[in-house]
Motif scaffolding. Structure first.
Motif, PDB file in Angstrom:
ATOM      1  N   MET A   1       0.839  -1.172   0.000  1.00  0.00           N
ATOM      2  CA  MET A   1       0.000   0.000   0.000  1.00  0.00           C
ATOM      3  C   MET A   1       0.888   1.241   0.000  1.00  0.00           C
ATOM      4  N   HIS A   2       0.522   2.258  -0.775  1.00  0.00           N
ATOM      5  CA  HIS A   2       1.247   3.514  -0.872  1.00  0.00           C
ATOM      6  C   HIS A   2       0.341   4.646  -0.397  1.00  0.00           C
ATOM      7  N   ASP A   3       0.908   5.588   0.332  1.00  0.00           N
ATOM      8  CA  ASP A   3       0.154   6.751   0.795  1.00  0.00           C
ATOM      9  C   ASP A   3       1.058   7.973   0.708  1.00  0.00           C
ATOM     10  N   ALA A   4       0.685   8.941  -0.112  1.00  0.00           N
ATOM     11  CA  ALA A   4       1.536  10.105  -0.376  1.00  0.00           C
ATOM     12  C   ALA A   4       1.387  11.220   0.658  1.00  0.00           C
ATOM     13  N   HIS A   5       0.449  11.085   1.585  1.00  0.00           N
ATOM     14  CA  HIS A   5       0.266  12.140   2.584  1.00  0.00           C
ATOM     15  C   HIS A   5      -0.420  11.550   3.816  1.00  0.00           C
ATOM     16  N   PHE A   6       0.349  11.343   4.866  1.00  0.00           N
ATOM     17  CA  PHE A   6      -0.265  10.867   6.102  1.00  0.00           C
ATOM     18  C   PHE A   6       0.558  11.328   7.293  1.00  0.00           C
ATOM     19  N   LEU A  14       3.043   4.093  12.576  1.00  0.00           N
ATOM     20  CA  LEU A  14       2.465   4.151  11.235  1.00  0.00           C
ATOM     21  C   LEU A  14       0.990   3.784  11.327  1.00  0.00           C
ATOM     22  N   PRO A  15       0.099   4.554  10.717  1.00  0.00           N
ATOM     23  CA  PRO A  15      -1.335   4.311  10.883  1.00  0.00           C
ATOM     24  C   PRO A  15      -1.923   3.234   9.977  1.00  0.00           C
ATOM     25  N   HIS A  16      -1.194   2.815   8.956  1.00  0.00           N
ATOM     26  CA  HIS A  16      -1.749   1.885   7.980  1.00  0.00           C
ATOM     27  C   HIS A  16      -1.104   0.507   8.097  1.00  0.00           C
ATOM     28  N   PHE A  17      -1.914  -0.487   8.211  1.00  0.00           N
ATOM     29  CA  PHE A  17      -1.403  -1.845   8.180  1.00  0.00           C
ATOM     30  C   PHE A  17      -0.952  -2.166   6.765  1.00  0.00           C
ATOM     31  N   GLY A  18       0.251  -2.655   6.618  1.00  0.00           N
ATOM     32  CA  GLY A  18       0.748  -3.035   5.308  1.00  0.00           C
ATOM     33  C   GLY A  18       1.292  -1.887   4.470  1.00  0.00           C
ATOM     34  N   MET A  23       4.778   9.046   2.425  1.00  0.00           N
ATOM     35  CA  MET A  23       5.403  10.269   2.900  1.00  0.00           C
ATOM     36  C   MET A  23       4.727  10.681   4.203  1.00  0.00           C
ATOM     37  N   ILE A  24       5.533  10.706   5.260  1.00  0.00           N
ATOM     38  CA  ILE A  24       5.035  11.094   6.574  1.00  0.00           C
ATOM     39  C   ILE A  24       5.167  12.605   6.697  1.00  0.00           C
ATOM     40  N   ASN A  25       4.094  13.267   7.018  1.00  0.00           N
ATOM     41  CA  ASN A  25       4.086  14.713   7.150  1.00  0.00           C
ATOM     42  C   ASN A  25       4.333  15.129   8.590  1.00  0.00           C
ATOM     43  N   ALA A  26       5.216  16.101   8.760  1.00  0.00           N
ATOM     44  CA  ALA A  26       5.541  16.624  10.087  1.00  0.00           C
ATOM     45  C   ALA A  26       5.418  18.139  10.078  1.00  0.00           C
ATOM     46  N   HIS A  27       5.076  18.704  11.238  1.00  0.00           N
ATOM     47  CA  HIS A  27       4.867  20.146  11.307  1.00  0.00           C
ATOM     48  C   HIS A  27       5.542  20.804  12.515  1.00  0.00           C
ATOM     49  N   ASN A  28       6.194  20.022  13.342  1.00  0.00           N
ATOM     50  CA  ASN A  28       6.936  20.584  14.471  1.00  0.00           C
ATOM     51  C   ASN A  28       8.075  19.632  14.818  1.00  0.00           C
ATOM     52  N   GLU A  29       8.898  20.014  15.791  1.00  0.00           N
ATOM     53  CA  GLU A  29      10.064  19.193  16.127  1.00  0.00           C
ATOM     54  C   GLU A  29       9.660  17.794  16.564  1.00  0.00           C
ATOM     55  N   GLU A  30       8.669  17.683  17.420  1.00  0.00           N
ATOM     56  CA  GLU A  30       8.251  16.372  17.917  1.00  0.00           C
ATOM     57  C   GLU A  30       7.778  15.461  16.794  1.00  0.00           C
ATOM     58  N   SER A  31       6.900  15.974  15.929  1.00  0.00           N
ATOM     59  CA  SER A  31       6.392  15.121  14.854  1.00  0.00           C
ATOM     60  C   SER A  31       7.491  14.773  13.848  1.00  0.00           C
ATOM     61  N   TYR A  32       8.432  15.689  13.642  1.00  0.00           N
ATOM     62  CA  TYR A  32       9.540  15.410  12.729  1.00  0.00           C
ATOM     63  C   TYR A  32      10.428  14.288  13.271  1.00  0.00           C
ATOM     64  N   LEU A  33      10.789  14.376  14.541  1.00  0.00           N
ATOM     65  CA  LEU A  33      11.664  13.356  15.130  1.00  0.00           C
ATOM     66  C   LEU A  33      10.985  11.992  15.166  1.00  0.00           C
ATOM     67  N   ARG A  34       9.689  11.961  15.436  1.00  0.00           N
ATOM     68  CA  ARG A  34       8.957  10.684  15.418  1.00  0.00           C
ATOM     69  C   ARG A  34       8.919  10.120  13.999  1.00  0.00           C
ATOM     70  N   ALA A  35       8.681  10.977  13.017  1.00  0.00           N
ATOM     71  CA  ALA A  35       8.605  10.518  11.621  1.00  0.00           C
ATOM     72  C   ALA A  35       9.935   9.940  11.155  1.00  0.00           C
ATOM     73  N   CYS A  36      11.026  10.545  11.598  1.00  0.00           N
ATOM     74  CA  CYS A  36      12.352  10.088  11.154  1.00  0.00           C
ATOM     75  C   CYS A  36      12.679   8.669  11.605  1.00  0.00           C
ATOM     76  N   LYS A  37      11.991   8.158  12.594  1.00  0.00           N
ATOM     77  CA  LYS A  37      12.190   6.765  13.019  1.00  0.00           C
ATOM     78  C   LYS A  37      11.822   5.794  11.897  1.00  0.00           C
ATOM     79  N   TYR A  38      10.953   6.230  10.992  1.00  0.00           N
ATOM     80  CA  TYR A  38      10.472   5.377   9.901  1.00  0.00           C
ATOM     81  C   TYR A  38      11.089   5.740   8.552  1.00  0.00           C
ATOM     82  N   ARG A  39      11.934   6.735   8.538  1.00  0.00           N
ATOM     83  CA  ARG A  39      12.511   7.226   7.281  1.00  0.00           C
ATOM     84  C   ARG A  39      13.341   6.139   6.601  1.00  0.00           C
ATOM     85  N   SER A  40      13.147   6.004   5.290  1.00  0.00           N
ATOM     86  CA  SER A  40      13.890   5.019   4.498  1.00  0.00           C
ATOM     87  C   SER A  40      13.808   5.450   3.034  1.00  0.00           C
TER      88      SER A  40
END
Length: 106
Positions: A1-6, A14-18, A23-40
């Motif tokens: 499954m692909h999701d271009a904005h979540f 990650l909110p989606h099974f599978g 592309m994980i969207n971030a808007h502040n330091e906390e959300s950015y650092l959490r998103a980077c855990k999944y960056r690949s």
């Protein structure tokens, strides 16, 4: 499954099974650092200030604009905020200029 904005869910997962690409969207330091855990290679991170943060200074977030893959979560919104489009325009233009300066997609 692909999701271009979540966004990550309330627990920072990650909110989606599978979900295999997105592309994980971030808007502040906390959300950015959490998103980077999944960056690949297949899971990108975007950063930007949504229109309801129009009074924030983009200079306070330059490290995230520089580090992200895509400048995202930006735009002008007449549904989710009470701010007029005219009020939102300045922040939107500043973020487009940052994207251009950093040669990053929006």
């Amino acid at each position: 499954m692909h999701d271009a904005h979540f966004h990550l869910d309330a627990t920072g997962q990650l909110p989606h099974f599978g979900l295999t690409r997105g592309m994980i969207n971030a808007h502040n330091e906390e959300s950015y650092l959490r998103a980077c855990k999944y960056r690949s290679k297949t899971m990108l991170v975007s950063f930007g200030l949504h229109p309801w943060y129009q009074y924030e200074s983009v200079q306070n977030y330059m490290q995230f604009f520089q580090a992200c893959d895509v400048i995202g979560e930006i735009g002008m919104d007449c549904v989710w905020t009470q701010r007029s489009l005219e009020e939102q325009r300045t922040l939107f233009i500043k973020q487009l200029q940052i994207a251009q300066q950093l040669s990053k997609p929006v």
